[in-house]
Motif scaffolding. Structure first.
Motif, PDB file in Angstrom:
ATOM      1  N   ASP A 101     -21.187 -20.592  88.492  1.00 47.24           N
ATOM      2  CA  ASP A 101     -22.257 -19.871  87.807  1.00 47.24           C
ATOM      3  C   ASP A 101     -23.555 -19.866  88.601  1.00 47.24           C
ATOM      4  OD1 ASP A 101     -20.811 -19.368  85.258  1.00 47.24           O
ATOM      5  OD2 ASP A 101     -20.783 -21.557  85.193  1.00 47.24           O
ATOM      6  N   ALA A 102     -23.768 -20.911  89.371  1.00 50.31           N
ATOM      7  CA  ALA A 102     -25.011 -21.054  90.122  1.00 50.31           C
ATOM      8  C   ALA A 102     -24.738 -21.977  91.307  1.00 50.31           C
ATOM      9  CB  ALA A 102     -26.115 -21.629  89.242  1.00 50.31           C
ATOM     10  N   ALA A 103     -25.701 -22.036  92.216  1.00 49.87           N
ATOM     11  CA  ALA A 103     -25.626 -22.961  93.337  1.00 49.87           C
ATOM     12  C   ALA A 103     -26.949 -23.703  93.437  1.00 49.87           C
ATOM     13  CB  ALA A 103     -25.344 -22.227  94.643  1.00 49.87           C
ATOM     14  N   ILE A 104     -26.905 -24.888  94.011  1.00 49.45           N
ATOM     15  CA  ILE A 104     -28.127 -25.614  94.322  1.00 49.45           C
ATOM     16  C   ILE A 104     -28.150 -25.817  95.833  1.00 49.45           C
ATOM     17  CG2 ILE A 104     -29.475 -27.710  93.981  1.00 49.45           C
ATOM     18  CD1 ILE A 104     -28.111 -28.047  91.276  1.00 49.45           C
ATOM     19  N   ILE A 105     -29.121 -25.202  96.501  1.00 48.99           N
ATOM     20  CA  ILE A 105     -29.200 -25.269  97.949  1.00 48.99           C
ATOM     21  C   ILE A 105     -30.648 -25.502  98.381  1.00 48.99           C
ATOM     22  CG2 ILE A 105     -27.228 -23.704  98.199  1.00 48.99           C
ATOM     23  CD1 ILE A 105     -29.251 -21.556  99.136  1.00 48.99           C
ATOM     24  N   ASP A 106     -30.850 -25.673  99.673  1.00 49.71           N
ATOM     25  CA  ASP A 106     -32.187 -25.856 100.220  1.00 49.71           C
ATOM     26  C   ASP A 106     -33.010 -24.577 100.084  1.00 49.71           C
ATOM     27  OD1 ASP A 106     -31.206 -28.281 100.945  1.00 49.71           O
ATOM     28  OD2 ASP A 106     -31.610 -28.086 103.082  1.00 49.71           O
ATOM     29  N   LEU A 107     -34.270 -24.738  99.750  1.00 45.84           N
ATOM     30  CA  LEU A 107     -35.184 -23.598  99.648  1.00 45.84           C
ATOM     31  C   LEU A 107     -35.262 -22.822 100.955  1.00 45.84           C
ATOM     32  CD1 LEU A 107     -37.405 -21.919  98.262  1.00 45.84           C
ATOM     33  CD2 LEU A 107     -39.036 -23.686  98.928  1.00 45.84           C
ATOM     34  N   LEU A 108     -35.316 -23.527 102.089  1.00 45.55           N
ATOM     35  CA  LEU A 108     -35.425 -22.842 103.373  1.00 45.55           C
ATOM     36  C   LEU A 108     -34.193 -21.995 103.660  1.00 45.55           C
ATOM     37  CD1 LEU A 108     -37.108 -25.558 105.616  1.00 45.55           C
ATOM     38  CD2 LEU A 108     -38.158 -23.699 104.328  1.00 45.55           C
ATOM     39  N   MET A 109     -33.028 -22.477 103.256  1.00 49.48           N
ATOM     40  CA  MET A 109     -31.818 -21.678 103.432  1.00 49.48           C
ATOM     41  C   MET A 109     -31.826 -20.483 102.488  1.00 49.48           C
ATOM     42  SD  MET A 109     -27.794 -22.725 103.247  1.00 49.48           S
ATOM     43  CE  MET A 109     -26.603 -21.702 104.114  1.00 49.48           C
ATOM     44  N   ALA A 110     -32.265 -20.700 101.261  1.00 45.75           N
ATOM     45  CA  ALA A 110     -32.331 -19.600 100.297  1.00 45.75           C
ATOM     46  C   ALA A 110     -33.235 -18.488 100.827  1.00 45.75           C
ATOM     47  CB  ALA A 110     -32.845 -20.105  98.956  1.00 45.75           C
ATOM     48  N   GLY A 111     -34.365 -18.870 101.428  1.00 43.44           N
ATOM     49  CA  GLY A 111     -35.274 -17.877 101.963  1.00 43.44           C
ATOM     50  C   GLY A 111     -34.657 -17.035 103.054  1.00 43.44           C
ATOM     51  N   ALA A 112     -33.705 -17.627 103.801  1.00 38.72           N
ATOM     52  CA  ALA A 112     -33.093 -16.915 104.915  1.00 38.72           C
ATOM     53  C   ALA A 112     -31.808 -16.192 104.542  1.00 38.72           C
ATOM     54  CB  ALA A 112     -32.804 -17.902 106.048  1.00 38.72           C
ATOM     55  N   MET A 113     -31.116 -16.651 103.496  1.00 36.21           N
ATOM     56  CA  MET A 113     -29.748 -16.198 103.251  1.00 36.21           C
ATOM     57  C   MET A 113     -29.560 -15.291 102.046  1.00 36.21           C
ATOM     58  SD  MET A 113     -27.733 -17.456 105.626  1.00 36.21           S
ATOM     59  CE  MET A 113     -26.096 -17.513 104.886  1.00 36.21           C
ATOM     60  N   ILE A 114     -30.527 -15.241 101.117  1.00 33.00           N
ATOM     61  CA  ILE A 114     -30.323 -14.413  99.928  1.00 33.00           C
ATOM     62  C   ILE A 114     -31.466 -13.412  99.771  1.00 33.00           C
ATOM     63  CG2 ILE A 114     -29.107 -16.321  98.808  1.00 33.00           C
ATOM     64  CD1 ILE A 114     -31.531 -16.684  96.983  1.00 33.00           C
ATOM     65  N   GLY A 115     -31.186 -12.369  98.999  1.00 31.68           N
ATOM     66  CA  GLY A 115     -32.204 -11.360  98.739  1.00 31.68           C
ATOM     67  C   GLY A 115     -32.090 -10.150  99.651  1.00 31.68           C
ATOM     68  N   GLU A 116     -33.049  -9.280  99.573  1.00 36.07           N
ATOM     69  CA  GLU A 116     -33.041  -8.013 100.293  1.00 36.07           C
ATOM     70  C   GLU A 116     -32.864  -8.216 101.801  1.00 36.07           C
ATOM     71  OE1 GLU A 116     -35.879  -4.032 100.820  1.00 36.07           O
ATOM     72  OE2 GLU A 116     -36.453  -5.670  99.477  1.00 36.07           O
ATOM     73  N   GLY A 117     -31.945  -7.445 102.372  1.00 36.36           N
ATOM     74  CA  GLY A 117     -31.713  -7.487 103.802  1.00 36.36           C
ATOM     75  C   GLY A 117     -30.780  -8.578 104.265  1.00 36.36           C
ATOM     76  N   THR A 118     -30.163  -9.317 103.336  1.00 34.40           N
ATOM     77  CA  THR A 118     -29.233 -10.393 103.694  1.00 34.40           C
ATOM     78  C   THR A 118     -27.824 -10.056 103.222  1.00 34.40           C
ATOM     79  OG1 THR A 118     -29.398 -11.662 101.627  1.00 34.40           O
ATOM     80  CG2 THR A 118     -31.135 -12.008 103.283  1.00 34.40           C
ATOM     81  N   SER A 119     -26.902 -10.959 103.496  1.00 30.38           N
ATOM     82  CA  SER A 119     -25.517 -10.768 103.036  1.00 30.38           C
ATOM     83  C   SER A 119     -25.374 -10.980 101.535  1.00 30.38           C
ATOM     84  CB  SER A 119     -24.589 -11.751 103.769  1.00 30.38           C
ATOM     85  OG  SER A 119     -24.628 -11.538 105.159  1.00 30.38           O
ATOM     86  N   TYR A 120     -26.396 -11.579 100.912  1.00 28.82           N
ATOM     87  CA  TYR A 120     -26.346 -11.871  99.476  1.00 28.82           C
ATOM     88  C   TYR A 120     -27.547 -11.235  98.778  1.00 28.82           C
ATOM     89  CZ  TYR A 120     -22.846 -15.291 100.897  1.00 28.82           C
ATOM     90  OH  TYR A 120     -21.725 -15.899 101.423  1.00 28.82           O
ATOM     91  N   GLU A 121     -27.609  -9.929  98.835  1.00 30.40           N
ATOM     92  CA  GLU A 121     -28.741  -9.202  98.255  1.00 30.40           C
ATOM     93  C   GLU A 121     -28.808  -9.343  96.740  1.00 30.40           C
ATOM     94  OE1 GLU A 121     -29.792  -5.661 101.363  1.00 30.40           O
ATOM     95  OE2 GLU A 121     -28.495  -5.155  99.661  1.00 30.40           O
ATOM     96  N   ASP A 122     -27.659  -9.635  96.106  1.00 29.81           N
ATOM     97  CA  ASP A 122     -27.606  -9.718  94.642  1.00 29.81           C
ATOM     98  C   ASP A 122     -27.819 -11.126  94.103  1.00 29.81           C
ATOM     99  OD1 ASP A 122     -27.128  -6.978  94.496  1.00 29.81           O
ATOM    100  OD2 ASP A 122     -24.952  -7.235  94.632  1.00 29.81           O
ATOM    101  N   LEU A 123     -28.241 -12.054  94.973  1.00 31.85           N
ATOM    102  CA  LEU A 123     -28.534 -13.406  94.522  1.00 31.85           C
ATOM    103  C   LEU A 123     -30.037 -13.666  94.598  1.00 31.85           C
ATOM    104  CD1 LEU A 123     -25.708 -15.530  96.236  1.00 31.85           C
ATOM    105  CD2 LEU A 123     -25.686 -14.429  93.983  1.00 31.85           C
ATOM    106  N   VAL A 124     -30.539 -14.470  93.663  1.00 31.06           N
ATOM    107  CA  VAL A 124     -31.961 -14.844  93.651  1.00 31.06           C
ATOM    108  C   VAL A 124     -32.062 -16.342  93.394  1.00 31.06           C
ATOM    109  CG1 VAL A 124     -32.750 -12.590  92.826  1.00 31.06           C
ATOM    110  CG2 VAL A 124     -32.183 -14.392  91.161  1.00 31.06           C
ATOM    111  N   TYR A 125     -33.176 -16.950  93.797  1.00 26.05           N
ATOM    112  CA  TYR A 125     -33.383 -18.347  93.440  1.00 26.05           C
ATOM    113  C   TYR A 125     -34.488 -18.435  92.399  1.00 26.05           C
ATOM    114  CZ  TYR A 125     -37.424 -18.789  96.670  1.00 26.05           C
ATOM    115  OH  TYR A 125     -38.623 -18.647  97.319  1.00 26.05           O
TER     116      TYR A 125
END
Length: 263
Positions: A72-96
């Motif tokens: 249902d959710a993931a818990i990851i590092d903020l710095l990784m979230a900034g680089a890996m999710i959201g617009e322009g990434t492979s995970y555009e449909d994920l948000v933190y």
């Protein structure tokens, strides 16, 4: 409106978790499963909050679990979230959403290793001359790096890890694939803030650098067995880490965040 409602619900879940961790009667998010990396700060905070977890081998795998709907959710590092999710990434449909912790990164060496002193001296020098800021800016981390205190290398009189590494001619750096700290470019070369800084240390040592992908949950054993010389991969300075290895001065701020599908 739906997105606002989803974020509000997640905040409620997190608050319930904090209360449960402080002795409340309810268990946080009891119907949700959180994907976490084995041995990570994300796994630690999930366990502390009483969350159900799906333990995987890497933070990137945790994102895949959420994207595929198997968690249902993931818990990851903020710095990784900034680089890996959201617009322009492979995970555009994920948000933190929730920021569950506030923490710092450090670099781990064997207990008693004078490599800690050597790396601290390089961190201090590279911060003072602007090299660290330049590299951090390259990877969008300039706001996260920490000022480094002055530090002078003191070599051990006996059993010097620095001498051992210089004799064998290679600095073995234990990592996982974790953008923006250590990850591969289009040519298959390891890049990232940590990778670039590790190369500077190797250059100062007068040796080559080799990046070794490790099981993150076994990082202390990898160090002690000399399969690697240093753990340099966005490692949070937890009590468990500090008990198992000697670590450098903190060099970067971070946090653990909850990642969910966008609504």
């Amino acid at each position: 409106m739906k997105r606002k409602l989803a974020i509000l619900m997640l905040l409620v879940f997190a608050l319930t978790g904090v209360l449960a961790g402080c002795g409340g009667d309810e268990v946080a998010s009891e119907d949700l499963v959180y994907a976490v990396e084995a041995g990570s700060a994300g796994e630690a905070i999930a366990n502390e909050l009483g969350y159900k977890t799906n333990v995987v081998s890497a933070q990137s795998d945790a994102l895949m679990e959420v994207a595929s709907g198997t968690s249902d959710a993931a818990i990851i590092d903020l710095l990784m979230a900034g680089a890996m999710i959201g617009e322009g990434t492979s995970y555009e449909d994920l948000v933190y959403t929730d920021k569950l912790t506030s923490e710092q990164y450090g670099i781990g060496c064997r207990k008693g290793s004078d490599l800690v002193s050597f790396i601290n001296s390089v961190l201090a020098e590279s911060y003072a001359d602007g090299t660290m800021t330049e590299i951090a800016t390259k990877y969008g981390l300039q706001a996260a790096i920490l000022e480094q205190p002055e530090s002078e290398f003191v070599q051990a009189e006996a059993d010097s890890d620095v001498a051992y590494i210089q004799d064998k001619g290679t600095l073995l750096v234990g990592i996982t694939e974790y953008a923006p700290m250590d990850y591969k470019d289009e040519n298959g070369e390891w890049i990232g803030f940590d990778a670039d800084m590790a190369r500077i240390v190797a250059e100062k040592l007068g040796v080559d650098v080799e990046f070794v992908v490790i099981d993150w949950d076994m990082k202390t054993m990898e160090l002690d067995s000399k399969n690697i010389d240093v753990v340099w991969n966005g490692m949070t300075l937890t009590d468990e880490v500090l008990a198992g290895m000697d670590c450098t001065n903190a060099y970067c701020d971070n946090a653990q965040v909850v990642v969910v599908p966008a609504q």
